[in-house]
Design a protein around this motif. Sequence first.
Motif, PDB file in Angstrom:
ATOM      1  N   LYS A 171       0.826  -1.213   0.000  1.00 38.38           N
ATOM      2  CA  LYS A 171       0.000   0.000   0.000  1.00 38.38           C
ATOM      3  C   LYS A 171       0.858   1.259   0.000  1.00 38.38           C
ATOM      4  O   LYS A 171       0.363   2.358  -0.243  1.00 38.38           O
ATOM      5  N   ASP A 172       2.146   1.106   0.289  1.00 43.12           N
ATOM      6  CA  ASP A 172       3.012   2.263   0.469  1.00 43.12           C
ATOM      7  C   ASP A 172       3.766   2.620  -0.802  1.00 43.12           C
ATOM      8  O   ASP A 172       4.268   1.748  -1.506  1.00 43.12           O
ATOM      9  N   ILE A 173       3.859   3.908  -1.059  1.00 43.99           N
ATOM     10  CA  ILE A 173       4.649   4.400  -2.185  1.00 43.99           C
ATOM     11  C   ILE A 173       6.100   4.490  -1.731  1.00 43.99           C
ATOM     12  O   ILE A 173       6.396   4.949  -0.627  1.00 43.99           O
ATOM     13  N   LEU A 174       7.008   4.046  -2.580  1.00 42.77           N
ATOM     14  CA  LEU A 174       8.429   4.044  -2.228  1.00 42.77           C
ATOM     15  C   LEU A 174       8.979   5.473  -2.192  1.00 42.77           C
ATOM     16  O   LEU A 174       8.510   6.340  -2.930  1.00 42.77           O
ATOM     17  N   PRO A 175       9.988   5.702  -1.365  1.00 42.44           N
ATOM     18  CA  PRO A 175      10.540   7.059  -1.210  1.00 42.44           C
ATOM     19  C   PRO A 175      11.008   7.668  -2.533  1.00 42.44           C
ATOM     20  O   PRO A 175      11.535   6.972  -3.394  1.00 42.44           O
ATOM     21  N   GLN A 176      10.796   8.964  -2.648  1.00 44.30           N
ATOM     22  CA  GLN A 176      11.264   9.730  -3.801  1.00 44.30           C
ATOM     23  C   GLN A 176      10.762   9.167  -5.130  1.00 44.30           C
ATOM     24  O   GLN A 176      11.464   9.201  -6.138  1.00 44.30           O
ATOM     25  N   SER A 177       9.543   8.638  -5.143  1.00 42.37           N
ATOM     26  CA  SER A 177       9.039   8.024  -6.370  1.00 42.37           C
ATOM     27  C   SER A 177       7.523   7.995  -6.357  1.00 42.37           C
ATOM     28  O   SER A 177       6.887   8.439  -5.397  1.00 42.37           O
ATOM     29  N   HIS A 226       7.164   9.534   0.667  1.00 47.82           N
ATOM     30  CA  HIS A 226       7.349   8.985  -0.673  1.00 47.82           C
ATOM     31  C   HIS A 226       7.033  10.043  -1.694  1.00 47.82           C
ATOM     32  O   HIS A 226       5.906  10.210  -2.083  1.00 47.82           O
ATOM     33  N   GLN A 227       8.051  10.792  -2.046  1.00 43.88           N
ATOM     34  CA  GLN A 227       7.842  11.904  -2.936  1.00 43.88           C
ATOM     35  C   GLN A 227       8.513  11.683  -4.278  1.00 43.88           C
ATOM     36  O   GLN A 227       9.365  10.835  -4.415  1.00 43.88           O
ATOM     37  N   GLY A 228       8.128  12.515  -5.230  1.00 37.86           N
ATOM     38  CA  GLY A 228       8.656  12.374  -6.578  1.00 37.86           C
ATOM     39  C   GLY A 228      10.120  12.732  -6.663  1.00 37.86           C
ATOM     40  O   GLY A 228      10.528  13.778  -6.223  1.00 37.86           O
ATOM     41  N   GLY A 229      10.905  11.855  -7.270  1.00 34.55           N
ATOM     42  CA  GLY A 229      12.323  12.128  -7.414  1.00 34.55           C
ATOM     43  C   GLY A 229      12.754  12.345  -8.848  1.00 34.55           C
ATOM     44  O   GLY A 229      13.875  12.731  -9.095  1.00 34.55           O
ATOM     45  N   GLY A 230      11.859  12.123  -9.821  1.00 34.05           N
ATOM     46  CA  GLY A 230      12.217  12.418 -11.193  1.00 34.05           C
ATOM     47  C   GLY A 230      12.904  11.272 -11.903  1.00 34.05           C
ATOM     48  O   GLY A 230      13.291  10.294 -11.319  1.00 34.05           O
ATOM     49  N   ARG A 231      13.068  11.449 -13.192  1.00 42.34           N
ATOM     50  CA  ARG A 231      13.666  10.412 -14.004  1.00 42.34           C
ATOM     51  C   ARG A 231      15.154  10.629 -14.112  1.00 42.34           C
ATOM     52  O   ARG A 231      15.626  11.321 -14.981  1.00 42.34           O
ATOM     53  N   PRO A 238      10.625  19.628 -16.978  1.00 46.50           N
ATOM     54  CA  PRO A 238      10.867  18.409 -16.194  1.00 46.50           C
ATOM     55  C   PRO A 238      11.252  18.717 -14.756  1.00 46.50           C
ATOM     56  O   PRO A 238      10.806  18.038 -13.824  1.00 46.50           O
ATOM     57  N   GLU A 239      12.059  19.752 -14.560  1.00 47.05           N
ATOM     58  CA  GLU A 239      12.490  20.108 -13.199  1.00 47.05           C
ATOM     59  C   GLU A 239      11.326  20.625 -12.375  1.00 47.05           C
ATOM     60  O   GLU A 239      11.175  20.272 -11.196  1.00 47.05           O
ATOM     61  N   ALA A 240      10.483  21.472 -12.991  1.00 46.44           N
ATOM     62  CA  ALA A 240       9.330  22.024 -12.266  1.00 46.44           C
ATOM     63  C   ALA A 240       8.336  20.919 -11.912  1.00 46.44           C
ATOM     64  O   ALA A 240       7.802  20.880 -10.791  1.00 46.44           O
ATOM     65  N   ASN A 241       8.096  20.006 -12.852  1.00 53.02           N
ATOM     66  CA  ASN A 241       7.163  18.912 -12.581  1.00 53.02           C
ATOM     67  C   ASN A 241       7.684  17.986 -11.490  1.00 53.02           C
ATOM     68  O   ASN A 241       6.923  17.473 -10.665  1.00 53.02           O
ATOM     69  N   GLU A 242       8.998  17.762 -11.490  1.00 53.29           N
ATOM     70  CA  GLU A 242       9.597  16.934 -10.441  1.00 53.29           C
ATOM     71  C   GLU A 242       9.349  17.558  -9.074  1.00 53.29           C
ATOM     72  O   GLU A 242       8.986  16.881  -8.114  1.00 53.29           O
ATOM     73  N   LYS A 243       9.541  18.866  -9.008  1.00 52.90           N
ATOM     74  CA  LYS A 243       9.314  19.570  -7.743  1.00 52.90           C
ATOM     75  C   LYS A 243       7.835  19.503  -7.340  1.00 52.90           C
ATOM     76  O   LYS A 243       7.504  19.291  -6.173  1.00 52.90           O
ATOM     77  N   PHE A 254       7.047  16.088  -6.025  1.00 54.36           N
ATOM     78  CA  PHE A 254       7.640  15.976  -4.686  1.00 54.36           C
ATOM     79  C   PHE A 254       6.712  16.618  -3.645  1.00 54.36           C
ATOM     80  O   PHE A 254       6.393  16.023  -2.614  1.00 54.36           O
ATOM     81  N   LEU A 255       6.259  17.832  -3.940  1.00 54.80           N
ATOM     82  CA  LEU A 255       5.420  18.565  -2.980  1.00 54.80           C
ATOM     83  C   LEU A 255       4.045  17.913  -2.829  1.00 54.80           C
ATOM     84  O   LEU A 255       3.507  17.828  -1.710  1.00 54.80           O
ATOM     85  N   LEU A 256       3.475  17.440  -3.932  1.00 57.45           N
ATOM     86  CA  LEU A 256       2.165  16.786  -3.868  1.00 57.45           C
ATOM     87  C   LEU A 256       2.210  15.521  -3.020  1.00 57.45           C
ATOM     88  O   LEU A 256       1.357  15.302  -2.158  1.00 57.45           O
ATOM     89  N   TYR A 257       3.216  14.689  -3.278  1.00 59.42           N
ATOM     90  CA  TYR A 257       3.314  13.439  -2.521  1.00 59.42           C
ATOM     91  C   TYR A 257       3.711  13.685  -1.069  1.00 59.42           C
ATOM     92  O   TYR A 257       3.309  12.949  -0.164  1.00 59.42           O
ATOM     93  N   ASN A 258       4.476  14.741  -0.843  1.00 57.68           N
ATOM     94  CA  ASN A 258       4.812  15.115   0.534  1.00 57.68           C
ATOM     95  C   ASN A 258       3.546  15.478   1.302  1.00 57.68           C
ATOM     96  O   ASN A 258       3.345  15.063   2.453  1.00 57.68           O
TER      97      ASN A 258
END
Length: 329
Positions: A149-155, A208-213, A295-300, A303-307
Motif C-alpha cells: 500500500k506504500d509508495i516508495l521514497p522519492q518516487s 514517498h515523494q517524486g524524485g524524477g527520471r 521536467p524540473e518544475a514537474n519533479e518539484k 515531490f510537494l504533492l506526494y509530501n
Amino acid sequence: MSDAPAQHESGSPNQSRSPSPAGNEVLTLRALVSTKDAGVIIGKGGKNVADLRDQTGVKAGVSKVIPGVHERVLTVSGSVEGVAKAYGLIVSQLLSATPSSPVSANPSTPPSSIRLLISHNLMGSVIGRNGLKIKAIQDSSGARMIASKDILPQSTERIVEVQGTSESIGRAVEEIGRCLLEDWERGVGTVYFHPGSNDERTGRRTGHQGGGRRPNGDAPPPRGRTSPSPHSPTTSPTNLRTQNISIPSDMVGCIIGRNGTKITEIRRLSGSKISIAKEPHDETGERMFTIVGTPEANEKALFLLYNQLESEKERRVGREQLQQEELQE
C-alpha cells in the motif's frame, strides 16, 4: 553488466491487450533485487545476463552499485512473453544459487519471490475492482501476489511481490505485463524509485515523494531547494511536459487546502501549472491531477504533492490511533 535505463513500465501506444502482443509493443518491467541477487543475475563477466538476453530476446540490465545501499534495480524490456520468460529464468537462477533451498527436490520448500516495481497509477489495473483482477492472476498462475500500500521514497512506485515457483512467477508476470500494456497511458509520468534516494525503509515508507527520471543510482536533488523565480517573465521554456497522477478523492481536499492555499503554494514553489479534474476519472473514485511544466518544475511539483499526501496519511493514522486509545480507556 550494462546499466538499464529507467523507462515506463508501459508499452508503445499501439494496441491494447491481445493474446499475442504485436512485436512493437514493448513491456519494460522493473524489479527490486538485493545486491547479492544482482551479482547472480549478472554472472561472472556478465555471462548470466548475456545468456538471458540470448534465450529470451529481451534487453536486461541492473543499476549501478551504490556504496552503503544493499538493493539494486533490475530492468527487463521486451515482448510480454519474453519478459515473463526472463523473470522465470531469473528466479530459477536465484534458486539454484541458494544451496540451502533445494526447491526442485522438495516441493514443500517455501517458494521464491520477486519484487516488481509498479507505478502507483497502474496498481488499479493490476488489482482490479474489489481485488478481482489480482485474484484472477493468482488463480490462473498459481503464484501469490502481495501489493504494497506504500509508495516508495522519492518516487511514485509501489512494490508488488510475486511468490511461487519459477514457472508460476513467470505466468503471473505475463498476466501483470498484459495489464500494464493495456493501460499504458496511466503509467506516463511515473517517477522511478532509485535505492538510496533518502531511503530509510524499515518495513514502512518515509516520505514517498517524486524524485524524477534520473539515471539509475543518481542521488535525488536536495529536498529543501526551490526554483528561484519560477515564473520569471524573461523565460519561456519550450521543453514543457505534461504529467498526470491520480489522487484518491478523499485526499484531494488536503492537497487543495482551505481556499486553495496549499495547491497555490505548490504551484508557486514548483513553477508548474496544476489543474484538478472536477469528477473522478473512473470507478476507483480517484481524481486526475494534470501537471504542466519543465521536467524540473514537474519533479518539484510531484515531490510537494506526494509530501502533502504522506503528511495527511500520517495525520489520519495518528488520529485513528488516538481514537482507539480513547476507546480503550
